[in-house]
Write an enzyme that holds these catalytic residues in place. Sequence first.
Site, PDB file in Angstrom:
ATOM      1  N   CYS A  88       0.812  -1.219   0.000  1.00 56.80           N
ATOM      2  CA  CYS A  88       0.000   0.000   0.000  1.00 56.80           C
ATOM      3  C   CYS A  88       0.843   1.265   0.000  1.00 56.80           C
ATOM      4  O   CYS A  88       0.345   2.342  -0.334  1.00 56.80           O
ATOM      5  CB  CYS A  88      -0.938   0.021   1.206  1.00 56.80           C
ATOM      6  N   HIS A 346      -9.376   2.917  -2.184  1.00 54.62           N
ATOM      7  CA  HIS A 346      -7.974   2.627  -1.875  1.00 54.62           C
ATOM      8  C   HIS A 346      -7.399   1.719  -2.962  1.00 54.62           C
ATOM      9  O   HIS A 346      -7.308   0.501  -2.786  1.00 54.62           O
ATOM     10  CB  HIS A 346      -7.927   1.963  -0.503  1.00 54.62           C
TER      11      HIS A 346
END
Length: 399
Positions: A88, A346
């Site tokens: 991420c 996301h």
Amino acid sequence: MNGQRPIVAAARRTPIGRIGGAFATTPIHELLSPVLTALLEDLGITGADVDDVIVGNAGGSGGNPARYAALTAGLGIEVPATTVDRQCGSGLEAVNLAARLVASGAGDIILAGGAESASTAPWRVERPAVPHGTPRFYARPHFVPAEYGDPDMGVAGENVARRGGISRERQDRFALASHRKAVEAARSGRYDAELVPVRVRVGRAAAVAVAADECPRPDTSMEKLARLGPAFVEGGTVTAGNSCPVNDGAAMVAVVSERKFRELGLSGGLRVVDSTVTGVDPVILGWGPVPAVRRLLKRNPGLELADVEVVEFTEAFAGQVLACLDELGIPEESVNRGGGALALGHPWGASGAVLVTRMFSDMFGTADPVAGRARYGLATLGAAGGLGIATLFERHPAD
């Protein structure tokens, strides 16, 4: 060395789509290429002026999609490109790497950021251990050895929320605020300067332009959020409503040397002051921003968090963000002033670059009274395997 100080001089992103949604059939290079083209136009340069392209990606098939996208965008065969994976944190790591390369004198213009296409990522299949065995499909790779604990993201989110004592109601309220900020930002045109429409084709129909984020919900409410049950742990507080969705999207920035910034006649940018990466217990992987930010402050004596007026934090889970903010002493209302990942989504490898793009857009392209006068900005997030990453930016030229 001052002539090589790295500055984010332009920042763009695609709309963020829901998995299986607007970009259901759009591969990574088709998300990235229009963003790369937009950056060239923003700077008034050609592909031949670019020294390198660095793209973060977490869930793709490998094969260096940065190179594929650079060629698709017409940057030219002479322009190199590389793909990085810090899960991420990949998009922000790409920006940090670009800044270090520029600072070292290795280049004057580097395009950096990230992309993710959860919709078109290949299936993962484990090879059988014996001849004629049955292959096994699996959802994700192991991020750390089993003895360290390797929880799924939602379970880790529960662990951090529990550690921070974050109530279910507070998580839902934070998620609701994220949606409301994102809906208002879209309505007011706050995103207009950063968004790059992406043309997509479905079947034999004519191509259409996707120009808006897909996930913000104007109709959500505390009552609707309260009706959702725990998504990951029985009796837990983390739900689908206070967790981020799974998404497709790309975001890229142009990191240029201060000398090149002057040559191009640019008027405003974000100087990359410093960046840090830290490791934490993988069981509470979302806690990573806490030590990362603290290390960043330690490396920059005289700077206090109170001096940083713009904070962008990837909202993987409301409870995780709130626990970190409480520990660091950052007021939750000062974070993600134009909405965060709970509403926007996301897209893993792109999310760190989305933070920088949002920061750039807010500090130079909106009427936000706080962001418009801010000197410092902070981007931070946690990543799989127990990692935290944080980057400090300063308005350039400083007022």
